[in-house]
Enzyme design. Structure first.
Site, mmCIF file in Angstrom:
data_model
loop_
_atom_site.group_PDB
_atom_site.id
_atom_site.type_symbol
_atom_site.label_atom_id
_atom_site.label_comp_id
_atom_site.label_asym_id
_atom_site.label_seq_id
_atom_site.Cartn_x
_atom_site.Cartn_y
_atom_site.Cartn_z
ATOM 1 N N THR A 1 0.899 -1.145 0.000
ATOM 2 C CA THR A 1 0.000 0.000 0.000
ATOM 3 C C THR A 1 0.938 1.194 0.000
ATOM 4 O O THR A 1 2.147 1.034 0.128
ATOM 5 C CB THR A 1 -0.872 -0.045 1.296
ATOM 6 O OG1 THR A 1 -1.751 -1.168 1.228
ATOM 7 C CG2 THR A 1 -1.711 1.190 1.526
ATOM 8 N N GLY B 1 -0.646 -3.008 5.811
ATOM 9 C CA GLY B 1 -1.702 -3.985 6.048
ATOM 10 C C GLY B 1 -2.381 -3.758 7.383
ATOM 11 O O GLY B 1 -2.672 -2.625 7.782
#
Ligand code: GLY
Length: 567
Positions: free
Chosen positions: A378, A470
Site C-alpha cells: 500500500t 496492512g
C-alpha cells in the site's frame, strides 16, 4: 468525542465536556491562520516532484494529491495504482469542510460469498490473492477524476501530466520493485502482459533497469482526456474486461460502468486536547484508533512506566481489533454500532477487564473462533498547501503487485483486494486478520480496509499522517499519533520503533529496538507472547504545521525511499 456520519458536520460540533474548550478554541481560530509553507511527503522522490510541479503550476493540495497518486501508480507500481483504490481525506481551508473520498474497490456483480472455498469449504488462498479472480472493481481512477472535478483548480489532464511523462519516458526500477518481484514472480508468470514488463526473458528486472509503461501511459491519457468514463467505459473498459474474462475472471462492463466514488463524513475522536479526523467504514482505521484511544484516555500514560504504557496500548489494541473483526464492513451492506463503539461509556466497560499486571488472552474475550494464515503493500502521501488545504491519501492494490495480473493492452496492474473480505468467517486473510459476517463477500460490496489516512488537530497545530502496512497500519498510526500528542515532531513520528497487536494472532509483534530488555521481561511476566518481526514495517509520511509560527515540517519514514519537500 464526535463521530458524525450525517454528511453535514463541518468540524466537531458535539463535544463532550472535556473537549468543550478545545472545540471552542478550534472554532475561534484566527481566520487568517494558515501555513507559511507548503509541504509534501510521499514514498517516492518522483511522486513528491509531481506534487511540487502541480503546486508550482497554480494547483492546490487537491490537484497535487491527484498528481501524486497518479505518479505513485507509475513509480511504485507494486503498492498502488489505477487498478486499485484508496481513501483520500480532504480538508478545505476556506470552508473548513472535511470529507473522505472513498475510492475503495467493490466486488463484481458475479461475486459470491463462497467463491474462494473449495468443495470441502476450505479457502483456496491463491484464488483470492493472484490472478483476475482476486481483483475487485478499481476505484482510484474514479477518485482522481472526482477530486480534480470537485476540489481541484487545474484540469485533470494537467495533474496527470507528470505521471504520463514518467510512464512514457521511463523510470528506474527501484529496490521496491525488485523486492516485490522476489515475492510474486511465480504468480506473475501467469500474466503475459505483466511478465513482458517485469520478467523480461523470464527473469525479474533488476533494480536500476529503465522501465517504460507505454500501455499504462495510453490508459492515463484516456483518463486525462475523458475523465471518469475514459477508464470505466469505452476502449479501456473493453480491454480490461476482455483481459479479465479471458484469464478466468468475472468482471463485466456493467461492473465498471456502475463504479461510484462515495463521499463520507470522517470520524472524529477527541483525545486530550486533540481532535483526530479519520477514515470511517469501509475503513476500519477511524473506529479502531478511536476505540483504542477511548480505552487509553483513562490513564495518564506519560506518568506510567514505559512497560505499563506499552502493556496498556497492547490491551487497548487487542479490544479494538476484536471489535473490528466482529462488527465492521461496508456501511451500505451492514448496520454497524459505530456510535456505541466510539462511546466513552463503551470504553469504560472494555477497561474493566484490563489489569495493569496481566495480559488478557484474546480467547478470553467474547469473539469469533480463531484459525490461521500471512503480506503487505500500500502507499501513503501527505500534502499541505499554503492556503491550508490538506490531503492524507492512503492507496493500495493490496499485497505486493496486487493480483500480479495486467489485462493486455491496459498497463493496469489489478488489485487483489477481494482477499480483504472475510473469505470464510473466522479464517484470517493475508494480514492474518479475522473477519466475520459483516465483512462477508457480496456483489457490489466494499471490502473492509485498514487504511487510515488521519489528521490530528490541536491548539499546537495540525499533523497529516498515514502509512502502508496492512493490518499494522492502524497500530502504527495510533503510536505516531500518541507521539505527536506527547510533543513529538514529524521525524519522531516516522522513526519511532513499532510494536503491534491485532487481537488474533495473540502475539505482540515488534521491530528491533521497539522494546528494551526490561520492557520485554515486564511484558512477558504479564503473559504477553512476544514475536520479533524479521524486518521493519511501515513507510509513514507525515506533515505537521505549527499554528503559532506557521512553520511546516515534513518527514518520510527512514525505512522507505521516500522524499519530502517544504517550501
Ligand atoms: N489492502 C489493505 C487494506 O485496505 O487494508
Amino acid at each position: 468525542m464526535n463521530s458524525s456520519r450525517d454528511g453535514t458536520a463541518r468540524r466537531s460540533t458535539r463535544c463532550n465536556s472535556i473537549a468543550l474548550l478545545v472545540c471552542i478554541w478550534l472554532w475561534v481560530l484566527p481566520a487568517g491562520a494558515q501555513p507559511a509553507q507548503s509541504g509534501i511527503a510521499t514514498a517516492h522522490p518522483l511522486a513528491t516532484r509531481a506534487g511540487e510541479e502541480i503546486l508550482a503550476a497554480g494547483g492546490n493540495a487537491f490537484d497535487a494529491a491527484v498528481a501524486i497518486s497518479a505518479a505513485l501508480a507509475v513509480v511504485e507500481p507494486y503498492a498502488s495504482g489505477l487498478g486499485g483504490g484508496g481513501f483520500w481525506l480532504l480538508h478545505e481551508a476556506g470552508s473548513g469542510r472535511q470529507v473522505l473520498i472513498d475510492g475503495r474497490e467493490v466486488a463484481p456483480a458475479a461475486a459470491t460469498r463462497d467463491m474462494y472455498l473449495d468443495a470441502q469449504g476450505q479457502p483456496q488462498a491463491t484464488l483470492s490473492t493472484s490472478g483476475p479472480l482476486a481483483a475487485a472493481i478499481p476505484g482510484e481512477p474514479a477518485a482522481l477524476a472526482h477530486i480534480a472535478k470537485h476540489y481541484g483548480r487545474l484540469p485533470l489532464a494537467t495533474s496527470l501530466a507528470p505521471a504520463i511523462r514518467y510512464a512514457e519516458q521511463g523510470i528506474e526500477a527501484s529496490r521496491g520493485i525488485g523486492m516485490g518481484l522476489t515475492f510474486r514472480a511465480e504468480a506473475a508468470r501467469n500474466s503475459p502482459a505483466f511478465s513482458a514488463i517485469y520478467l523480461p526473458g523470464g527473469k525479474p528486472v533488476q533494480a536500476g533497469t529503465t522501465l517504460r509503461f507505454r500501455d499504462l501511459a495510453r490508459t492515463l491519457r484516456k483518463l486525462a482526456a475523458e475523465g471518469h468514463d475514459g477508464f470505466y467505459r469505452g476502449s479501456v473498459a473493453r480491454q480490461l474486461v476482455a483481459g479479465v474474462q479471458a484469464a478466468g475472471g468475472i468482471w463485466t462492463r456493467d461492473d465498471l460502468a456502475a463504479y461510484k466514488v462515495v463521499e463520507r463524513e470522517p470520524i472524529r475522536v477527541q483525545y486530550r486536547d486533540a481532535t483526530l479526523v479519520m477514515a470511517p467504514p469501509p475503513s476500519s482505521g477511524g473506529v479502531v484508533i478511536g476505540d483504542a484511544l477511548n480505552i487509553l484516555r483513562a490513564w495518564d500514560l506519560g506518568r506510567l512506566q514505559s512497560v505499563e504504557r506499552k502493556h496498556l496500548t497492547v490491551e487497548a489494541l487487542r479490544r479494538a481489533y476484536r471489535d473490528r473483526a466482529m462488527y465492521l464492513g461496508d456501511p451500505a451492506f451492514v448496520p454497524m454500532p459505530i456510535e456505541r463503539l466510539l462511546n466513552p461509556w463503551y470504553a469504560d466497560g472494555q477497561r474493566t477487564s484490563i489489569r495493569l499486571d496481566r495480559a488478557t488472552p484474546s480467547d478470553a474475550l467474547p469473539g469469533i473462533e480463531p484459525a490461521v494464515s500471512g503480506g503487505t503493500n500500500t502507499t501513503h502521501f501527505s500534502v499541505l498547501d499554503k492556503a491550508g488545504n490538506r490531503v492524507a491519501g492512503t492507496l493500495s492494490i493490496n499485497t505486493w503487485f496486487g493480483a500480479v495480473f495486467i489485462p493486455p493492452g491496459t498497463g493496469v496492474i489489478l488489485n487483489n483486494e477481494m482477499d480483504d473480505f472475510s473469505i470464510k468467517s473466522g479464517t484470517p486473510n493475508s494480514f492474518e486478520l479475522l473477519g466475520a459476517e459483516a465483512n462477508a463477500i457480496a456483489p457490489g460490496k466494499r471490502m473492509l480496509s485498514s487504511m487510515s489516512p488521519t489528521f490530528i488537530e490541536s491548539p499546537r497545530g495540525v499533523a497529516i499522517l498515514g502509512t502502508p502496512g496492512g493490518s499494522r497500519i492502524i497500530s502504527m498510526v495510533l503510536l505516531s499519533a500518541l507521539a505527536w500528542m506527547d510533543g513529538g515532531d514529524a521525524q519522531e513520528m516516522v522513526s519511532l520503533k513499532r510494536f503491534h497487536h491485532q487481537y488474533y494472532p495473540d502475539v505482540v509483534v515488534y521491530e528491533e529496538g521497539a522494546l528494551t530488555a526490561g520492557e520485554k521481561a515486564g511484558l512477558e511476566a504479564r503473559g504477553h507472547k512476544l514475536e520479533p518481526s524479521p524486518r521493519s514495517f511501515g513507510n509513514m509520511q507525515v506533515i505537521t504545521w505549527d499554528r503559532a509560527t506557521g512553520k511546516v515540517d515534513a518527514a518520510s519514514d527512514p525505512r522507505g525511499g521516500g522524499e519530502v519537500t517544504v517550501y
